[in-house]
Design an enzyme around this catalytic site. Sequence first.
Site, PDB file in Angstrom:
ATOM      1  N   ASP A  45      57.452 -38.337  -1.686  1.00 40.94           N
ATOM      2  CA  ASP A  45      56.227 -37.583  -1.365  1.00 40.94           C
ATOM      3  C   ASP A  45      55.866 -36.680  -2.538  1.00 40.94           C
ATOM      4  O   ASP A  45      56.521 -35.676  -2.781  1.00 40.94           O
ATOM      5  CB  ASP A  45      56.455 -36.714  -0.114  1.00 40.94           C
ATOM      6  CG  ASP A  45      55.182 -35.977   0.274  1.00 40.94           C
ATOM      7  OD1 ASP A  45      54.324 -36.593   0.931  1.00 40.94           O
ATOM      8  OD2 ASP A  45      55.021 -34.796  -0.110  1.00 40.94           O
ATOM      9  N   TYR A  50      51.316 -31.361  -7.762  1.00 38.79           N
ATOM     10  CA  TYR A  50      52.716 -31.065  -8.114  1.00 38.79           C
ATOM     11  C   TYR A  50      52.989 -31.294  -9.607  1.00 38.79           C
ATOM     12  O   TYR A  50      54.085 -30.967 -10.084  1.00 38.79           O
ATOM     13  CB  TYR A  50      53.703 -31.906  -7.291  1.00 38.79           C
ATOM     14  CG  TYR A  50      53.641 -31.705  -5.796  1.00 38.79           C
ATOM     15  CD1 TYR A  50      52.900 -30.668  -5.230  1.00 38.79           C
ATOM     16  CD2 TYR A  50      54.318 -32.557  -4.931  1.00 38.79           C
ATOM     17  CE1 TYR A  50      52.834 -30.509  -3.851  1.00 38.79           C
ATOM     18  CE2 TYR A  50      54.258 -32.391  -3.553  1.00 38.79           C
ATOM     19  CZ  TYR A  50      53.502 -31.372  -3.027  1.00 38.79           C
ATOM     20  OH  TYR A  50      53.437 -31.219  -1.668  1.00 38.79           O
ATOM     21  N   LYS A  75      48.562 -37.133  -3.059  1.00 34.51           N
ATOM     22  CA  LYS A  75      47.546 -36.358  -2.333  1.00 34.51           C
ATOM     23  C   LYS A  75      46.402 -35.953  -3.247  1.00 34.51           C
ATOM     24  O   LYS A  75      46.624 -35.637  -4.426  1.00 34.51           O
ATOM     25  CB  LYS A  75      48.176 -35.078  -1.736  1.00 34.51           C
ATOM     26  CG  LYS A  75      49.493 -35.322  -1.005  1.00 34.51           C
ATOM     27  CD  LYS A  75      50.047 -34.095  -0.337  1.00 34.51           C
ATOM     28  CE  LYS A  75      51.463 -34.353   0.172  1.00 34.51           C
ATOM     29  NZ  LYS A  75      52.520 -34.060  -0.773  1.00 34.51           N
ATOM     30  N   HIS A 108      45.023 -33.086   0.651  1.00 36.82           N
ATOM     31  CA  HIS A 108      46.145 -32.146   0.623  1.00 36.82           C
ATOM     32  C   HIS A 108      45.921 -30.940   1.558  1.00 36.82           C
ATOM     33  O   HIS A 108      46.824 -30.536   2.277  1.00 36.82           O
ATOM     34  CB  HIS A 108      46.372 -31.678  -0.821  1.00 36.82           C
ATOM     35  CG  HIS A 108      47.756 -31.203  -1.096  1.00 36.82           C
ATOM     36  ND1 HIS A 108      48.339 -31.332  -2.334  1.00 36.82           N
ATOM     37  CD2 HIS A 108      48.680 -30.592  -0.323  1.00 36.82           C
ATOM     38  CE1 HIS A 108      49.563 -30.820  -2.285  1.00 36.82           C
ATOM     39  NE2 HIS A 108      49.794 -30.364  -1.077  1.00 36.82           N
TER      40      HIS A 108
END
Length: 275
Positions: A45, A50, A75, A108
């Site tokens: 994930d 990120y 996302k 997200h």
Amino acid sequence: MTVPQLPLNSGTTIPQLGFGVFKVDPTDAQRVIEDAFEVGYRHIDTAAAYNNEQQVGAAIAASGIPRDELFITTKLANPDHKSGEIIPAFDASLEKLGLGYVDLYLIHWPMPENELYVQAWRQLERFYGEHSARAIGVSNFLVPHLEALLSATDIVPAVNQVELHPIFQQRELRDFATAHGIVIESWGPLGQGKYDLFGMTAIQTIASAHGKSPAQIVIRWHLQAGNIVIPKSNSRDRMKENFEVFDFEISPDEFATMTSLDEDHRVGGNPAEVN
Ligand code: NAD
């Protein structure tokens, strides 16, 4: 250890235990994800936000694991909800990951003040139609956001990934999701280390009874609750510990004890206010 697969409304399945990579620094991320693959995780994930999709892609390429044995989620980042931004954002994610498709693509956060998530969802529906996202879903959507989506669009999200752990159990949201065939995915499943779940007497007592760690008891509770769970750790030992949760079960009484720990206590942002 075989990880159970949960069916999604897309007709595909998702490994119920995955590995989250929030706050895994890009300088470390390829090693961390390669370790996770070696431990046995096949579900990763990540998110554009990120800043480690590139390293996820490098670890996938280095692993030699067949694509159809992997389940990769990414996302859509919060600044990219506008119609002209979504396709380039998605293409950039695919390119960094080195993939022709993702197994799950999520919005997200709803960013309710922008009022763009419904139109963003329509573009995700197109990615799904083109098979570049095998399933599509949302993250951090509260019931009003889900209601707005369901009333205005065609495809029901396969997944809603939300903060969920023993002291923040989101009963109403889970019931709404279940009623609509949306699978709940628990983020921050161990409380993100911001709340001492592992020091709670009830969890320690259950852990001692099974000869397991408090983290394994919490993960087991998520699994038996029917949620997808994606704990994160940079440490290979903890990755292994978090993966070794399929050789025992907590009893109905122990499950009920865990369920009684709910304090409606968020450790992360409130989606109604994150804009
Ligand atoms: P988490 O609850 O998985 O906790 C991670 C922390 O727990 C780390 O500090 C880690 O060192 C520690 N830990 C892990 N295993 C342990 C063990 N066995 N014993 C003791 N400590 C242990 O928090 P998270 O990383 O925020 O959440 C998991 C994943 O969920 C993320 O990596 C990300 O993929 C996803 N996530 C999504 C959102 C979202 O908005 N959609 C937000 C946060 C996280």
